[in-house]
Design a protein around this motif. Sequence first.
Motif, PDB file in Angstrom:
ATOM      1  N   UNK A 217       0.900  -1.064  -0.097  1.00  0.00           N
ATOM      2  CA  UNK A 217      -0.115   0.041   0.065  1.00  0.00           C
ATOM      3  C   UNK A 217       0.585   1.179  -0.005  1.00  0.00           C
ATOM      4  N   UNK A 218       1.846   1.228   0.872  1.00  0.00           N
ATOM      5  CA  UNK A 218       2.770   2.402   1.139  1.00  0.00           C
ATOM      6  C   UNK A 218       3.642   2.810  -0.283  1.00  0.00           C
ATOM      7  N   UNK A 219       3.649   1.817  -1.287  1.00  0.00           N
ATOM      8  CA  UNK A 219       4.292   2.121  -2.520  1.00  0.00           C
ATOM      9  C   UNK A 219       3.385   2.348  -3.630  1.00  0.00           C
ATOM     10  N   UNK A 220       2.387   2.880  -3.385  1.00  0.00           N
ATOM     11  CA  UNK A 220       1.058   3.309  -4.449  1.00  0.00           C
ATOM     12  C   UNK A 220       0.438   1.990  -4.681  1.00  0.00           C
ATOM     13  N   UNK A 221       0.577   0.755  -4.200  1.00  0.00           N
ATOM     14  CA  UNK A 221      -0.174  -0.525  -4.517  1.00  0.00           C
ATOM     15  C   UNK A 221      -0.002  -0.743  -5.761  1.00  0.00           C
ATOM     16  N   UNK A 222       1.107  -0.515  -6.207  1.00  0.00           N
ATOM     17  CA  UNK A 222       1.700  -1.075  -7.668  1.00  0.00           C
ATOM     18  C   UNK A 222       1.666  -2.471  -7.702  1.00  0.00           C
ATOM     19  N   UNK A 223       0.913  -3.181  -8.667  1.00  0.00           N
ATOM     20  CA  UNK A 223       0.987  -4.459  -8.835  1.00  0.00           C
ATOM     21  C   UNK A 223       2.181  -4.910  -9.825  1.00  0.00           C
ATOM     22  N   UNK A 224       2.549  -6.282  -9.374  1.00  0.00           N
ATOM     23  CA  UNK A 224       3.543  -6.766 -10.261  1.00  0.00           C
ATOM     24  C   UNK A 224       3.156  -7.106 -11.696  1.00  0.00           C
ATOM     25  N   UNK A 225       3.575  -6.020 -12.351  1.00  0.00           N
ATOM     26  CA  UNK A 225       3.120  -6.200 -13.653  1.00  0.00           C
ATOM     27  C   UNK A 225       4.182  -5.228 -14.574  1.00  0.00           C
ATOM     28  N   UNK A 226       4.388  -5.554 -15.651  1.00  0.00           N
ATOM     29  CA  UNK A 226       5.137  -4.936 -16.666  1.00  0.00           C
ATOM     30  C   UNK A 226       4.998  -3.442 -16.918  1.00  0.00           C
ATOM     31  N   UNK A 227       3.578  -3.280 -16.818  1.00  0.00           N
ATOM     32  CA  UNK A 227       3.080  -1.947 -17.043  1.00  0.00           C
ATOM     33  C   UNK A 227       2.605  -1.422 -15.597  1.00  0.00           C
ATOM     34  N   UNK A 228       2.248  -0.151 -15.483  1.00  0.00           N
ATOM     35  CA  UNK A 228       1.761   0.599 -14.363  1.00  0.00           C
ATOM     36  C   UNK A 228       0.375  -0.015 -14.047  1.00  0.00           C
ATOM     37  N   UNK A 229       0.221  -0.816 -13.077  1.00  0.00           N
ATOM     38  CA  UNK A 229      -1.203  -1.321 -12.907  1.00  0.00           C
ATOM     39  C   UNK A 229      -1.411  -1.437 -11.232  1.00  0.00           C
ATOM     40  N   UNK A 230      -2.763  -0.755 -10.800  1.00  0.00           N
ATOM     41  CA  UNK A 230      -3.229  -0.744  -9.695  1.00  0.00           C
ATOM     42  C   UNK A 230      -4.672  -1.229  -9.269  1.00  0.00           C
ATOM     43  N   UNK A 231      -4.522  -2.274  -8.535  1.00  0.00           N
ATOM     44  CA  UNK A 231      -5.896  -2.721  -8.247  1.00  0.00           C
ATOM     45  C   UNK A 231      -6.372  -2.329  -6.913  1.00  0.00           C
ATOM     46  N   UNK A 232      -5.635  -1.629  -6.288  1.00  0.00           N
ATOM     47  CA  UNK A 232      -6.173  -1.284  -4.755  1.00  0.00           C
ATOM     48  C   UNK A 232      -5.787   0.341  -4.681  1.00  0.00           C
ATOM     49  N   UNK A 233      -6.417   0.857  -3.714  1.00  0.00           N
ATOM     50  CA  UNK A 233      -6.064   2.459  -3.430  1.00  0.00           C
ATOM     51  C   UNK A 233      -4.342   2.532  -2.930  1.00  0.00           C
ATOM     52  N   UNK A 234      -3.634   3.203  -3.344  1.00  0.00           N
ATOM     53  CA  UNK A 234      -2.284   3.120  -2.810  1.00  0.00           C
ATOM     54  C   UNK A 234      -1.990   4.528  -1.917  1.00  0.00           C
ATOM     55  N   UNK A 235      -0.624   4.500  -1.530  1.00  0.00           N
ATOM     56  CA  UNK A 235      -0.185   5.782  -0.746  1.00  0.00           C
ATOM     57  C   UNK A 235       1.229   6.016  -1.006  1.00  0.00           C
TER      58      UNK A 235
END
Length: 376
Positions: A217-235
């Motif tokens: 969450x603290x790293x912008x909830x960045x999913x493990x994907x080649x592109x920038x993908x976010x499935x949850x709210x991040x901070x």
Amino acid sequence: MEKTKVNERIFLSSPHMSDEGYEMQYVQEAFDTNWIAPFGENVNEFEKELATKVGSKSAAALSSGTGAIHLALRAAGVGEGDIVFCPTLTFSATANPIIYQNASPVFIDSDYETWNMCSKALEKAFKEYPEVKAVIVVHLYGLSADMDKIMEICKQHDVTVIEDAAESLGGYYKGQHTGTFGDYGIFSFNGNKIITTSGGGMLVSNNEEKVAKVRFWATQSRDQARHYQHSELGFNYRMSNVVAGIGRGQLKVLDQRVKKKQYIFEFYKRELSDLDGVEFMPVNEWDEPNYWLSSMTLSGKVRPIEVMEALEAENIEARPIWKPMHLQPFFEKYDFVGTDVSEKLFETGICLPSDTKMKDDDLIRVINNIKGLWLR
């Protein structure tokens, strides 16, 4: 004895880097490797070293103690409409994250025995609000709350406990580090804390899965994907590698800082306790505080504001005890459970200069200015 200038500023509690230069060694490593991002060796090692120091299984290094409380509440599943019990006698950073989560605080009074959350008021609060989602416990000024009583009550109600140990790093309750009794513990490395990274905080927990989630969450909830993908709210709450380097160096001198804070407290207590109406913050037999701020209450002819004004006139910093949250303009609409203990502590309390760089001459200067008020 090394002497200080008569009018040199005496601070309440200011940053104190190690004489050995430990901090610069780690900061230099960050620069040498050109790794000054919110990741890196210092961040990873600071988490491990802090967790080891306090006896917790895992830790997440974050940008502030406030952010750590916020993500602890998220990890506890606190959300819109939920109730969170929170001590009223604390800094607003304890309560603000409850609002971030669209939850509602219910403020709990203190007791005179610890200055922290009153277990009797807590029991009463559970009867009035049985649906409570989490309890935040604060260890005020480095004094431990009575964790046996509080944890017993919270376990009976199967509620998540978050320890705000922002002010108590290096302190113990019955031989165990504060911040390690609840489901989550929070530490702060703000500039005025017993050790500092200039800003920053740490969340600790024995639930390694939850801590990993907090890092995510603290790293912008960045999913493990080649592109920038976010499935949850991040901070954007991760600590930088440079700041973590300062923290690693500061951690090496934590025990020294606790000893100096204790020395300051005992110096004040020895010299001022005989003054009419003076009573120092309570240190219980089961409590090993870090003595972050030496604090006392006044019930005689001299009032706290008179002491603060007299010290300020001599370029010496002192502060009132925290103003209770239920008396604050923003928070007064929320419920409060208790009597008037926290209010009395606020009205009669004062925090004395507790800077670990203070020399005996500085302490004597503070004490003489205070004693002079009783000789008028």
